[in-house]
Design a protein around this motif. Structure first.
Motif, PDB file in Angstrom:
ATOM      1  N   GLU A   7       0.833  -1.207   0.000  1.00  0.00           N
ATOM      2  CA  GLU A   7       0.000   0.000   0.000  1.00  0.00           C
ATOM      3  C   GLU A   7       0.863   1.249   0.000  1.00  0.00           C
ATOM      4  OE1 GLU A   7      -2.333  -0.612   3.478  1.00  0.00           O
ATOM      5  OE2 GLU A   7      -4.001  -1.546   2.383  1.00  0.00           O
ATOM      6  N   ILE A  10       2.113   1.905  -3.537  1.00  0.00           N
ATOM      7  CA  ILE A  10       1.032   2.396  -4.403  1.00  0.00           C
ATOM      8  C   ILE A  10       0.734   3.862  -4.125  1.00  0.00           C
ATOM      9  CG2 ILE A  10      -1.448   2.215  -4.847  1.00  0.00           C
ATOM     10  CD1 ILE A  10      -1.150  -0.826  -4.547  1.00  0.00           C
ATOM     11  N   ARG A  14       1.025   7.152  -6.466  1.00  0.00           N
ATOM     12  CA  ARG A  14      -0.157   7.959  -6.795  1.00  0.00           C
ATOM     13  C   ARG A  14       0.031   9.426  -6.469  1.00  0.00           C
ATOM     14  NH1 ARG A  14      -5.216   4.268  -4.488  1.00  0.00           N
ATOM     15  NH2 ARG A  14      -5.223   2.706  -6.172  1.00  0.00           N
ATOM     16  N   ASN A  66       2.236  -2.854 -10.416  1.00  0.00           N
ATOM     17  CA  ASN A  66       1.273  -3.675 -11.157  1.00  0.00           C
ATOM     18  C   ASN A  66       0.857  -4.900 -10.349  1.00  0.00           C
ATOM     19  OD1 ASN A  66      -0.276  -4.640 -13.380  1.00  0.00           O
ATOM     20  ND2 ASN A  66       1.434  -5.925 -14.015  1.00  0.00           N
ATOM     21  N   GLU A  69      -1.159  -3.824  -6.984  1.00  0.00           N
ATOM     22  CA  GLU A  69      -2.573  -3.499  -7.189  1.00  0.00           C
ATOM     23  C   GLU A  69      -3.405  -4.767  -7.360  1.00  0.00           C
ATOM     24  OE1 GLU A  69      -2.216   0.913  -9.289  1.00  0.00           O
ATOM     25  OE2 GLU A  69      -2.371  -0.882 -10.551  1.00  0.00           O
ATOM     26  N   ARG A  70      -2.862  -5.740  -8.070  1.00  0.00           N
ATOM     27  CA  ARG A  70      -3.582  -7.002  -8.252  1.00  0.00           C
ATOM     28  C   ARG A  70      -3.691  -7.781  -6.940  1.00  0.00           C
ATOM     29  NH1 ARG A  70       0.067  -9.023 -13.094  1.00  0.00           N
ATOM     30  NH2 ARG A  70      -0.954 -11.037 -12.734  1.00  0.00           N
ATOM     31  N   SER A  73      -6.200  -6.024  -4.677  1.00  0.00           N
ATOM     32  CA  SER A  73      -7.543  -6.227  -5.213  1.00  0.00           C
ATOM     33  C   SER A  73      -8.057  -7.617  -4.855  1.00  0.00           C
ATOM     34  CB  SER A  73      -7.543  -6.039  -6.730  1.00  0.00           C
ATOM     35  OG  SER A  73      -8.828  -6.270  -7.276  1.00  0.00           O
TER      36      SER A  73
END
Length: 312
Positions: A7, A10, A14, A66, A69-70, A73
């Motif tokens: 996190e 990410i 962002r 990449n 995030e997967r 999710s």
């Protein structure tokens, strides 16, 4: 490699900085830096390029984001499947331009509070460009702003059009009547919202098109300040009619007839196209219903206990 470290990667990507990521994650900046350093040591590779206060992903970092995030999710999907998803708890982050704050938004917030009593609302009052940026960055769940972006990453819903007008103190033109020629008026400040907003662009375009150069365009980010100044005769202002409706009806302010039709401001509700939140969609629906009932972006007063509303 744990979820919190992923996190952190990410959010640094962002928001573009360790400090901003720490604020978003409610962590200290050293804690975020430590997690990134631990990942870099484990992978034996740099995740971010560092240039002053800004950071950007290395090729390794792009690959890691990449996968991160997967992974996250999949974690959310697993939790929702096993425990049952109940999003009517937690925090909903709403961004709004100031015009909504002075018209229908307070009543909408009361209804949200009553309907979702376990939800905490964080409200960010900002200019439209900043609201759009924060939605795209995942910093806001839904935003009310001026002008559709037509971005494929956003779902945008038209809410209303705010009528715009050039207004002034009722004493300033009370003895003239009829049309006012801005070219012949003495030099004075014309106030409107901050630079990089639609009203500011409209005003500058109007003056430029008419060849008017002697009036000063003053950018302000506070509607009450603008209204107070024009009520005291401190100049003119380009504002949505609804934010000064009461002063117009009382005769304290007056709409100036300059012989030109000013374009309306389109109010949009925007959210990420793949947000998947029923609460966010319900908030957008409630906003649309309020505005349709009131007409012209006016506020609506929710009556307690019966779920009905009346115009303020």
């Amino acid at each position: 490699m744990d979820f919190k470290s992923l996190e952190a990667v990410i959010w640094v990507d962002r928001l573009g900085s360790f400090k901003a990521a720490a604020e978003a994650l409610r962590m200290t900046q050293p804690a975020v830096s430590a997690r990134i350093s631990q990942l870099e040591a484990m992978l034996d590779a740099r995740i971010f390029y560092r240039s002053g206060k800004r950071v950007s992903l290395t090729p390794v970092g792009v690959t890691l984001v990449n996968y991160a995030e997967r992974i996250l999710s999949l974690r959310e999907a697993a939790v929702a499947t096993i425990k049952g998803h109940n999003e009517e708890h937690g925090i909903i982050r709403i961004g709004t331009m100031e015009t909504a704050v002075h018209t229908w938004l307070p009543s909408l917030m009361c209804v949200i509070s009553d309907k979702y009593q376990q939800v905490t609302v964080d409200l960010d009052v900002n200019v439209s460009d900043e609201i759009q940026r924060k939605i795209l960055k995942g910093m806001l769940d839904v935003g009310f702003y001026i002008g559709a972006t037509n971005s494929p990453m956003l779902t945008e819903t038209h809410l209303c059009d705010f009528e715009m007008a050039l207004v002034c103190s009722g004493h300033l033109v009370s003895g003239q009547g009829g049309r006012v020629d801005l070219k012949t008026m003495p030099s004075m400040p014309i106030m409107t919202f901050s630079r990089n907003t639609v009203p500011h662009a409209i005003l500058c375009s109007l003056l430029s098109r008419e060849g008017i150069v002697h009036h000063r365009v003053c950018a302000m980010n506070s509607v009450p300040t603008i209204v107070d100044m024009i009520c005291k005769g401190g100049g003119l202002a380009l504002l949505p009619v609804e934010v000064v409706r009461r002063q117009l009806e009382q005769g304290v302010l007056r709409i100036m007839d300059i012989g030109l039709r000013l374009p309306a401001m389109e109010c949009i509700a925007g959210r990420l196209a793949k947000h998947g939140s029923n609460v966010v969609e319900d908030i957008v629906t409630l906003a649309g219903e309020f505005i349709e009932l009131a007409g012209s972006g006016r506020a609506v007063d929710p009556l307690p206990g019966n779920g009905k509303s009346s115009l303020l």
